[in-house]
Design an enzyme around this catalytic site. Structure first.
Site, short mmCIF file in Angstrom:
data_model
loop_
_atom_site.label_atom_id
_atom_site.label_comp_id
_atom_site.label_asym_id
_atom_site.label_seq_id
_atom_site.Cartn_x
_atom_site.Cartn_y
_atom_site.Cartn_z
N SER A 42 -26.13 -2.99 -41.28
CA SER A 42 -25.27 -2.91 -42.96
C SER A 42 -26.21 -2.21 -43.73
O SER A 42 -27.00 -1.77 -43.54
CB SER A 42 -25.51 -4.45 -43.56
OG SER A 42 -24.90 -5.42 -42.57
N1 SAH Z 1 -26.57 -8.02 -39.90
C1 SAH Z 1 -26.30 -7.29 -39.08
C2 SAH Z 1 -25.00 -6.78 -39.00
C3 SAH Z 1 -24.42 -6.66 -37.63
S1 SAH Z 1 -22.65 -6.35 -37.77
C4 SAH Z 1 -27.38 -6.01 -39.35
O1 SAH Z 1 -27.66 -5.59 -40.26
O2 SAH Z 1 -27.56 -5.50 -38.32
C5 SAH Z 1 -21.94 -7.73 -37.27
C6 SAH Z 1 -22.20 -8.30 -35.94
O3 SAH Z 1 -21.62 -9.45 -35.77
C7 SAH Z 1 -22.19 -7.38 -34.77
O4 SAH Z 1 -23.34 -7.44 -33.88
C8 SAH Z 1 -20.94 -8.32 -33.91
O5 SAH Z 1 -21.25 -7.98 -32.60
C9 SAH Z 1 -21.48 -9.66 -34.35
N2 SAH Z 1 -20.33 -10.65 -34.41
C10 SAH Z 1 -19.10 -10.45 -34.76
N3 SAH Z 1 -18.21 -11.70 -34.37
C11 SAH Z 1 -19.09 -12.38 -33.92
C12 SAH Z 1 -19.09 -13.97 -33.54
N4 SAH Z 1 -17.86 -14.36 -33.40
N5 SAH Z 1 -19.92 -14.47 -33.36
C13 SAH Z 1 -21.41 -13.93 -33.24
N6 SAH Z 1 -21.55 -12.69 -33.61
C14 SAH Z 1 -20.41 -11.83 -34.12
#
Ligand code: SAH
Length: 200
Positions: A42
């Site tokens: 993010s």
């Molecule tokens: N806070 C993280 C953002 C990652 S993007 C950072 O700053 O790095 C969102 C993440 O949510 C992705 O890695 C994706 O794989 C995960 N995601 C999407 N759907 C999900 C679900 N149902 N359960 C767990 N993780 C999920």
């Protein structure tokens, strides 16, 4: 929470540790960056803002959905008591766990799988942070909120969502606050975006 300490933490946490070496020169930019598997780390100021909105305390039990790179997880780990974080993509989950352990964050419990229905065995949680966008308000997560707890969650359509803060009052009633427009990747699973199949 101690907002001054939060800003200091934000300024000192090196985001280069959370991205591939080949794009580390971009890590200081205030924008999302790719972390592989179609996912992104993010935007730093949004992570700061979402942590401030969630406002965890040193004794808070926090659930995070979407570990991703672990960048947001580090903020939660620093300012909460215990962090439970769920990530759907095994490779991302393992990399984040290794990275955060190496950096000395030790109050984090990791789970690989679908977090859209929370982590019932560890519920209730004082705070819930969702870092992927749901198509509809994830009621299963609201159920796992403790009284007096709150959840920060983006809800909406691809590329256009509203960031909500949802509070559960001591009497169990729910208050939703709209914060701002955001654009996150999809929260897969139970509350996925319209016209799409289940977990892909
Ligand atoms: N806070 C993280 C953002 C990652 S993007 C950072 O700053 O790095 C969102 C993440 O949510 C992705 O890695 C994706 O794989 C995960 N995601 C999407 N759907 C999900 C679900 N149902 N359960 C767990 N993780 C999920």
């Amino acid at each position: 929470m101690d907002e001054e300490a939060l800003v200091r933490f934000f300024q000192t946490l090196d985001r280069r540790r959370f991205v591939e070496g080949s794009i580390s020169y971009l890590a200081r930019l205030d924008q999302p960056l790719p972390i592989g598997f179609g996912q992104t780390i993010s935007q730093p100021t949004l992570v700061l803002e979402m942590t401030r909105l969630l406002s965890p305390d040193p004794d808070s039990r926090v659930l995070e959905i979407g570990t991703g790179s672990g960048y947001q997880t580090a903020f939660l780990s620093r300012f909460a008591g215990d962090v439970y974080t769920v990530e759907l993509v095994p490779e991302l989950a393992r990399a984040a766990e290794e990275r955060l352990a190496e950096m000395g964050y030790s109050n984090i419990h990791y789970r690989i799988g679908d977090g859209s229905t929370g982590w019932p065995e560890a519920a209730p949680f004082d705070r819930i942070m969702v870092t992927a966008a749901a198509g509809t308000m994830p009621l299963a997560l609201i159920e796992q909120l403790a009284p007096d707890g709150c959840m920060v969650v983006p809800v909406g359509l691809p590329g256009d969502q509203i960031l909500y803060r949802v509070r559960k009052l001591p009497d169990g009633s729910i208050r939703e606050e709209k914060i701002e427009r955001v654009a996150f990747v999809e929260l897969k699973g139970k509350y996925h975006w319209p016209d799409q199949d289940d977990i892909r």
